[in-house]
Design a protein around this motif. Structure first.
Motif, PDB file in Angstrom:
ATOM      1  N   GLY A  31       0.943  -1.186  -0.153  1.00  9.03           N
ATOM      2  CA  GLY A  31      -0.043   0.044   0.026  1.00  9.03           C
ATOM      3  C   GLY A  31       0.874   1.380  -0.151  1.00  9.03           C
ATOM      4  O   GLY A  31       0.191   2.287   0.048  1.00  9.03           O
ATOM      5  N   TYR A  32       2.147   1.215   0.035  1.00 13.05           N
ATOM      6  CA  TYR A  32       2.957   2.518  -0.145  1.00 13.05           C
ATOM      7  C   TYR A  32       2.905   3.089  -1.291  1.00 13.05           C
ATOM      8  O   TYR A  32       3.034   2.257  -2.363  1.00 13.05           O
ATOM      9  N   LYS A  33       2.713   4.318  -1.241  1.00 12.24           N
ATOM     10  CA  LYS A  33       3.037   5.227  -2.529  1.00 12.24           C
ATOM     11  C   LYS A  33       4.228   5.881  -3.041  1.00 12.24           C
ATOM     12  O   LYS A  33       4.772   6.280  -2.099  1.00 12.24           O
ATOM     13  N   VAL A  34       4.559   5.292  -4.110  1.00 10.82           N
ATOM     14  CA  VAL A  34       6.031   5.753  -4.671  1.00 10.82           C
ATOM     15  C   VAL A  34       6.198   6.580  -5.923  1.00 10.82           C
ATOM     16  O   VAL A  34       4.995   6.686  -6.608  1.00 10.82           O
ATOM     17  N   PHE A  35       7.294   7.246  -6.227  1.00 11.77           N
ATOM     18  CA  PHE A  35       7.473   8.113  -7.554  1.00 11.77           C
ATOM     19  C   PHE A  35       8.716   7.829  -7.947  1.00 11.77           C
ATOM     20  O   PHE A  35       9.772   7.908  -7.025  1.00 11.77           O
ATOM     21  N   PRO A  36       9.023   7.794  -9.187  1.00  5.90           N
ATOM     22  CA  PRO A  36      10.426   7.654  -9.716  1.00  5.90           C
ATOM     23  C   PRO A  36      11.368   8.851  -9.817  1.00  5.90           C
ATOM     24  O   PRO A  36      10.676  10.023  -9.875  1.00  5.90           O
ATOM     25  N   LEU A  37      12.454   8.593  -9.561  1.00  4.52           N
ATOM     26  CA  LEU A  37      13.513   9.834  -9.471  1.00  4.52           C
ATOM     27  C   LEU A  37      14.362   9.603 -10.551  1.00  4.52           C
ATOM     28  O   LEU A  37      14.808   8.341 -10.838  1.00  4.52           O
ATOM     29  N   VAL A  38      14.955  10.612 -11.134  1.00  6.85           N
ATOM     30  CA  VAL A  38      16.126  10.534 -12.107  1.00  6.85           C
ATOM     31  C   VAL A  38      17.237   9.929 -11.566  1.00  6.85           C
ATOM     32  O   VAL A  38      17.693   9.867 -10.351  1.00  6.85           O
ATOM     33  N   PRO A  39      17.862   8.823 -12.320  1.00  7.69           N
ATOM     34  CA  PRO A  39      18.765   7.980 -11.786  1.00  7.69           C
ATOM     35  C   PRO A  39      19.953   8.943 -11.132  1.00  7.69           C
ATOM     36  O   PRO A  39      20.361   9.745 -11.754  1.00  7.69           O
ATOM     37  N   ASN A  40      20.579   8.444 -10.090  1.00  8.08           N
ATOM     38  CA  ASN A  40      21.665   9.309  -9.484  1.00  8.08           C
ATOM     39  C   ASN A  40      21.127  10.249  -9.013  1.00  8.08           C
ATOM     40  O   ASN A  40      22.558  11.273  -8.547  1.00  8.08           O
ATOM     41  N   THR A  41      20.152  10.928  -8.607  1.00  3.94           N
ATOM     42  CA  THR A  41      19.649  12.229  -8.017  1.00  3.94           C
ATOM     43  C   THR A  41      18.582  11.840  -7.243  1.00  3.94           C
ATOM     44  O   THR A  41      17.994  10.920  -6.945  1.00  3.94           O
ATOM     45  N   LYS A  42      18.320  13.026  -6.593  1.00  5.74           N
ATOM     46  CA  LYS A  42      16.840  13.133  -5.794  1.00  5.74           C
ATOM     47  C   LYS A  42      15.902  13.897  -6.622  1.00  5.74           C
ATOM     48  O   LYS A  42      14.912  14.047  -5.751  1.00  5.74           O
ATOM     49  N   ARG A  43      15.820  14.112  -7.616  1.00 11.42           N
ATOM     50  CA  ARG A  43      14.963  15.015  -8.587  1.00 11.42           C
ATOM     51  C   ARG A  43      14.053  13.965  -9.205  1.00 11.42           C
ATOM     52  O   ARG A  43      14.319  13.060  -9.883  1.00 11.42           O
ATOM     53  N   PRO A  44      12.978  14.327  -9.013  1.00 15.03           N
ATOM     54  CA  PRO A  44      11.826  13.575  -9.795  1.00 15.03           C
ATOM     55  C   PRO A  44      11.717  13.581 -11.235  1.00 15.03           C
ATOM     56  O   PRO A  44      12.244  14.563 -11.848  1.00 15.03           O
ATOM     57  N   ILE A  45      11.496  12.433 -12.030  1.00 15.13           N
ATOM     58  CA  ILE A  45      11.503  12.471 -13.334  1.00 15.13           C
ATOM     59  C   ILE A  45      10.346  13.655 -13.952  1.00 15.13           C
ATOM     60  O   ILE A  45       9.409  14.000 -13.138  1.00 15.13           O
ATOM     61  N   LYS A  46      10.373  14.100 -15.070  1.00 11.21           N
ATOM     62  CA  LYS A  46       9.593  14.957 -15.495  1.00 11.21           C
ATOM     63  C   LYS A  46       8.053  14.468 -15.311  1.00 11.21           C
ATOM     64  O   LYS A  46       7.741  13.140 -15.520  1.00 11.21           O
ATOM     65  N   ASP A  47       7.363  15.452 -14.824  1.00 13.51           N
ATOM     66  CA  ASP A  47       5.718  15.141 -14.775  1.00 13.51           C
ATOM     67  C   ASP A  47       5.553  14.076 -13.566  1.00 13.51           C
ATOM     68  O   ASP A  47       4.453  13.718 -13.584  1.00 13.51           O
ATOM     69  N   GLN A  48       6.467  13.745 -12.711  1.00  9.99           N
ATOM     70  CA  GLN A  48       6.314  13.023 -11.470  1.00  9.99           C
ATOM     71  C   GLN A  48       6.478  13.803 -10.140  1.00  9.99           C
ATOM     72  O   GLN A  48       7.491  14.666 -10.289  1.00  9.99           O
ATOM     73  N   SER A  49       6.079  13.389  -9.303  1.00  8.52           N
ATOM     74  CA  SER A  49       6.338  14.069  -7.836  1.00  8.52           C
ATOM     75  C   SER A  49       5.530  13.062  -6.754  1.00  8.52           C
ATOM     76  O   SER A  49       4.854  12.301  -7.328  1.00  8.52           O
TER      77      SER A  49
END
Length: 267
Positions: free
Chosen positions: A14-32
């Motif tokens: 039930g945990y909600k996750v979102f993807p980050l740009v590899p090797n960074t803490k930055r979300p990929i485009k249009d994700q947060s």
């Protein structure tokens, strides 16, 4: 277990996750964290498209709070934790804890609080209730990792009362005995600073930041100073932060507007 398999196991619980740009803490485009998902198909596709993606965890839906202790300067983790304890903010260790790539620590607790973050609660300590980066994310070859096999997401401890209060809309102030609470009436500048620290979520970010930039420039500070503080406001008090290009556009727009007002006033 691969990063994808690990993530899908979290999602199944039930945990909600979102993807980050590899090797960074930055979300990929249009994700947060605002688009975080616990849909197995959606999450699986993220990792199919970007197998090396880092991982962000949305906290609020599971009533999670993370105490983030940094290790970015000469102050040791031990010293920072002692300072917390000295101010009545002891961190229970019987909970899930991750070590960060920089050697910092993330203490996980449960508790119902506003979806926000308190940056620099004391030096080197942030309190997070919106999102955080988690294992098995990696930065420059160093990964986030659990520091104990005994504690997992299955046995996260209840947040101590001081943490609940610190994350509330009107947090209790913690001072040592030689630093009494100030009782004087709050001035306009103090109210504006409180407004900045309270931050803003996705709705109205541009308008909110424009307002803060206008105030910063109106103080008469050097533009370089105002711009530096603007960047910090965006990084620490806007969730998710605006792209740098958008911050630059807002700043330049306010500068032009203030310059025009000054020219008209001078005529």
């Amino acid at each position: 277990m691969t990063p994808k398999q690990y993530t899908l196991e979290l999602v199944k619980r039930g945990y909600k996750v979102f993807p980050l740009v590899p090797n960074t803490k930055r979300p990929i485009k249009d994700q947060s964290y605002l688009t975080a998902s616990n849909d197995l198909q959606i999450v699986a596709k993220w990792f199919d498209d970007l197998p090396q993606a880092n991982l962000g965890l949305e906290l609020a839906s599971k009533s999670l709070i993370v105490v983030d202790i940094d290790n970015h300067n000469s102050t040791s983790i031990r010293d920072t934790m002692q300072k917390l304890t000295d101010q009545g903010c002891k961190l229970p260790a019987e909970t899930y804890i991750e070590e960060t790539p920089s050697g910092g620590l993330h203490f996980f607790y449960t508790g119902t609080v506003p979806i926000k973050r308190v940056t620099n609660f004391i030096p080197n300590v942030d309190l997070l209730a919106d999102f955080t980066v988690i294992a098995p994310s990696a930065i420059n070859g160093d990964a986030y990792r659990s520091i104990s096999n005994e504690y997992t997401y299955n046995n996260i401890a209840k947040a101590p009362q001081w943490l609940i209060e610190a994350m509330s809309d009107k947090p209790k102030q913690f001072y040592s005995s030689d630093h009494p609470t100030l009782q004087a009436g709050k001035k306009w500048t103090g109210k504006r600073l409180d407004e900045i620290v309270n931050g803003v979520n996705a709705g109205g970010r541009n308008t909110w930041l424009t307002k803060q930039v206008g105030w910063l420039i109106s103080t008469g500070a050097e533009l370089e100073t105002a711009y530096t503080i603007t960047q910090q406001i965006n990084r620490d008090y806007i969730s998710p932060p605006l792209p740098d290009s958008e911050v630059n556009t807002i700043f330049k727009s306010v500068v032009r507007k203030e310059a025009t007002k000054y020219e008209q006033h001078s005529k």
